[in-house]
Enzyme design. Structure first.
Site, PDB file in Angstrom:
ATOM      1  N   CYS A 255     -12.739 -14.418  -0.767  1.00 24.48           N
ATOM      2  CA  CYS A 255     -11.691 -13.047   0.373  1.00 24.48           C
ATOM      3  C   CYS A 255     -12.511 -12.790   1.384  1.00 24.48           C
ATOM      4  CB  CYS A 255     -11.468 -12.380  -0.608  1.00 24.48           C
ATOM      5  SG  CYS A 255      -9.709 -13.116  -2.237  1.00 24.48           S
TER       6      CYS A 255
HETATM    7  C1  UDX Z   1     -11.834  -9.039  -2.790  1.00 19.15           C
HETATM    8  C2  UDX Z   1     -11.219  -7.457  -2.451  1.00 19.15           C
HETATM    9  O1  UDX Z   1     -11.560  -6.411  -3.058  1.00 19.15           O
HETATM   10  C3  UDX Z   1     -10.111  -7.636  -3.734  1.00 19.15           C
HETATM   11  O2  UDX Z   1      -9.301  -6.213  -3.404  1.00 19.15           O
HETATM   12  C4  UDX Z   1      -9.290  -8.898  -3.143  1.00 19.15           C
HETATM   13  O3  UDX Z   1      -7.995  -9.540  -3.778  1.00 19.15           O
HETATM   14  C5  UDX Z   1     -10.220 -10.117  -3.084  1.00 19.15           C
HETATM   15  O4  UDX Z   1     -11.637  -9.383  -2.128  1.00 19.15           O
HETATM   16  P1  UDX Z   1     -13.585 -10.380  -4.792  1.00 19.15           P
HETATM   17  O5  UDX Z   1     -13.948 -10.762  -3.757  1.00 19.15           O
HETATM   18  O6  UDX Z   1     -13.433 -10.286  -6.246  1.00 19.15           O
HETATM   19  O7  UDX Z   1     -12.540  -9.155  -4.243  1.00 19.15           O
HETATM   20  O8  UDX Z   1     -15.155  -8.798  -4.497  1.00 19.15           O
HETATM   21  P2  UDX Z   1     -15.452  -7.547  -4.336  1.00 19.15           P
HETATM   22  O9  UDX Z   1     -15.855  -6.570  -5.409  1.00 19.15           O
HETATM   23  O10 UDX Z   1     -14.364  -6.731  -3.560  1.00 19.15           O
HETATM   24  O11 UDX Z   1     -16.845  -7.828  -3.548  1.00 19.15           O
HETATM   25  C6  UDX Z   1     -17.047  -8.904  -2.358  1.00 19.15           C
HETATM   26  C7  UDX Z   1     -18.210  -8.967  -2.051  1.00 19.15           C
HETATM   27  O12 UDX Z   1     -18.535  -7.600  -0.812  1.00 19.15           O
HETATM   28  C8  UDX Z   1     -19.477  -8.995  -2.764  1.00 19.15           C
HETATM   29  O13 UDX Z   1     -20.396  -9.937  -2.658  1.00 19.15           O
HETATM   30  C9  UDX Z   1     -19.710  -7.545  -3.197  1.00 19.15           C
HETATM   31  O14 UDX Z   1     -21.330  -7.595  -3.877  1.00 19.15           O
HETATM   32  C10 UDX Z   1     -19.346  -6.939  -1.416  1.00 19.15           C
HETATM   33  N1  UDX Z   1     -19.610  -5.907  -1.663  1.00 19.15           N
HETATM   34  C11 UDX Z   1     -18.670  -5.015  -2.361  1.00 19.15           C
HETATM   35  C12 UDX Z   1     -20.917  -4.817  -1.061  1.00 19.15           C
HETATM   36  O15 UDX Z   1     -21.409  -5.748  -0.668  1.00 19.15           O
HETATM   37  N2  UDX Z   1     -21.164  -3.979  -0.872  1.00 19.15           N
HETATM   38  C13 UDX Z   1     -19.752  -2.467  -1.684  1.00 19.15           C
HETATM   39  O16 UDX Z   1     -19.993  -0.954  -1.274  1.00 19.15           O
HETATM   40  C14 UDX Z   1     -18.873  -3.833  -2.463  1.00 19.15           C
END
Ligand code: UDX
Length: 424
Positions: A255
């Protein structure tokens, strides 16, 4: 699966007959905590059935959700082919129906798509009028992989973009039946706003991550600075909030990378250059390479060095490798002629499809670090959090660790091992 487990009769439609067969046999085509159990329950109660025959499925239903993928085209803009194809199928099926039906776009689509692409296709194929003969809504989801079921059952809010009042009322009623007493706040708005809300939401979260990674990069150049302490403190300011402030090796997944790019391309098509979002993606594209920089700082030239990689999936609790920072890191290490051994609790099969024999695979974290010159933590799986400095000292050639996700107690590791971490 969640709809079915709350008693709704659900039909899943896909053009991929293999996937349909698998789900009907009780096998989820991807891994998500709790999903297999829900699938078995739904099938057992005969509340879920999958098919490739959309006409038959739609005939019996009151609401249909378009949940197809909206991948990126080479220029970053959105590919609407699947949305178009799904709209055609729905239109064909609606032609033969004589009751009111609500079409709901749940796929992430750029503002204007539902009005300018979905509506005309459904109207043309069905010969029916939107509003009077069928309803149309946009209803973005905000669930995260790895906690998708929890997020679906406990959302912060429901967003309903409606073509007209009747469409919105119908979908709101559906969700009231679904959530009952625990109905979350509901935002009813027009189609365009709800399409933009999804992009704005993802772009904002991506901005928080690139922001804290920027602060991490500053910390690394400042004696005594630690991004974890900074993030904890600014997160306590209610206006900032503590979520999505974990510095690391960048965001991946299906996403954030795709949606930020689509927002940039879309915005440019409106004649506006969204410089902030561009900077967010730029910071994120560079971030994974930090792991390799730190490894070189710690152990020097990487040629022929044995590097243990802990974690390949783009985040914990999923086997998904799409846009995972690990892909960039492993490829860059291979370019530097390092020897790589990797372990991930769930993503090994997917990793083998990508890297084949170019890297080695371990069957546990301990086996992975055995004899390694350096270990890089790429994904913060719980099993890796449990490793102590003693484990690395005992098993590695020399205990050199790069904590790419800040999962370890810095003081303990700095005392006993050669340790570097993002934002430290
Ligand atoms: C995301 C959105 O959170 C969600 O609302 C939407 O519907 C789809 O995209 P997702 O891709 O499943 O969800 O994962 P998410 O938990 O958001 O993490 C995305 C990426 O960001 C991961 O690679 C994670 O490691 C990274 N991340 C997340 C960070 O590097 N730091 C953070 O504090 C949070």
């Amino acid at each position: 699966m969640c709809f079915a487990n709350k008693g709704f009769k659900v039909t899943g439609i896909d053009i991929d007959s293999e996937k349909v067969k698998l789900i009907n046999m009780g096998k989820s085509p991807f891994r998500e905590p709790g999903l297999d159990e829900l699938l078995m329950k739904a099938l057992g109660k005969r509340l879920l059935h999958c098919t490739t025959n959309q006409e038959h499925a739609l005939e019996k239903s009151g609401v249909s959700f378009i949940t197809v993928g909206t991948p990126s085209l080479p220029d970053g803009s959105i590919d609407l082919d699947f949305v178009g194809a799904a709209s055609q199928s729905i239109g064909e099926a609606l032609k033969k129906m004589n009751k009111y039906h609500v079409v709901v776009v749940k796929s992430t689509v750029t503002p204007g798509t539902t009005e300018k692409v979905v509506k005309p296709i459904v109207e043309e194929r069905s010969g029916k009028h939107c509003g009077s003969e069928f309803g149309l809504c946009v209803n973005p989801e905000f669930l995260k992989e790895g906690s998708a079921i929890h997020d679906m059952l406990n959302p912060d809010r429901i967003v309903i973009g409606e073509y007209d009042k009747r469409s919105g009322e119908s979908l709101e009623k559906f969700y009231k039946d679904f959530y009952g007493e625990s109905m979350p706040p509901i935002i009813r708005t027009n189609l365009t706003n709800s399409e933009l809300i999804k992009y704005a939401n993802n772009a904002f979260l991506a901005t928080k991550i690139s922001f804290i990674n920027t602060i991490a990069n500053i910390c690394e150049r400042l004696r005594g600075a630690d991004v974890k302490v900074v993030a904890k403190s600014i997160g306590l300011d209610n206006r900032v909030s503590p979520f999505f402030l974990n510095a690391g090796l960048g965001y991946g997944g299906s996403c954030f990378p795709k949606d930020t790019k689509a927002l940039i391309a879309f915005s440019k098509s409106l004649g506006y250059m969204p410089e902030l979002v561009e900077a967010v993606t730029k910071v994120n594209e560079a971030q994974p390479f930090k792991a390799v920089d730190l490894a070189e700082k710690l152990i020097g030239n990487l040629k022929n060095k044995r590097i243990a990689i802990l974690g390949l999936s783009f985040k914990p609790n999923t086997d998904d490798l799409r846009n995972a920072p690990s892909l960039k890191i492993v490829n860059f290490l291979l370019k530097k002629e390092a020897k790589i051994i990797a372990y991930d609790p769930k993503a090994m099969d997917n990793a083998k499809k990508i890297f084949g024999v170019k890297i080695e695979y371990a069957s546990s974290a301990i086996k992975c670090i055995k004899g390694a010159d350096c270990c890089i933590i790429i994904t913060e799986w719980d099993v890796f959090r449990k490793l102590k400095p003693g484990d690395f000292i005992k098993h590695m050639k020399k205990p050199c660790i790069i904590d790419g996700r800040r999962i370890y107690n810095t003081a303990a590791f700095l005392d006993d091992t050669k340790f570097m971490a993002i934002g430290l």
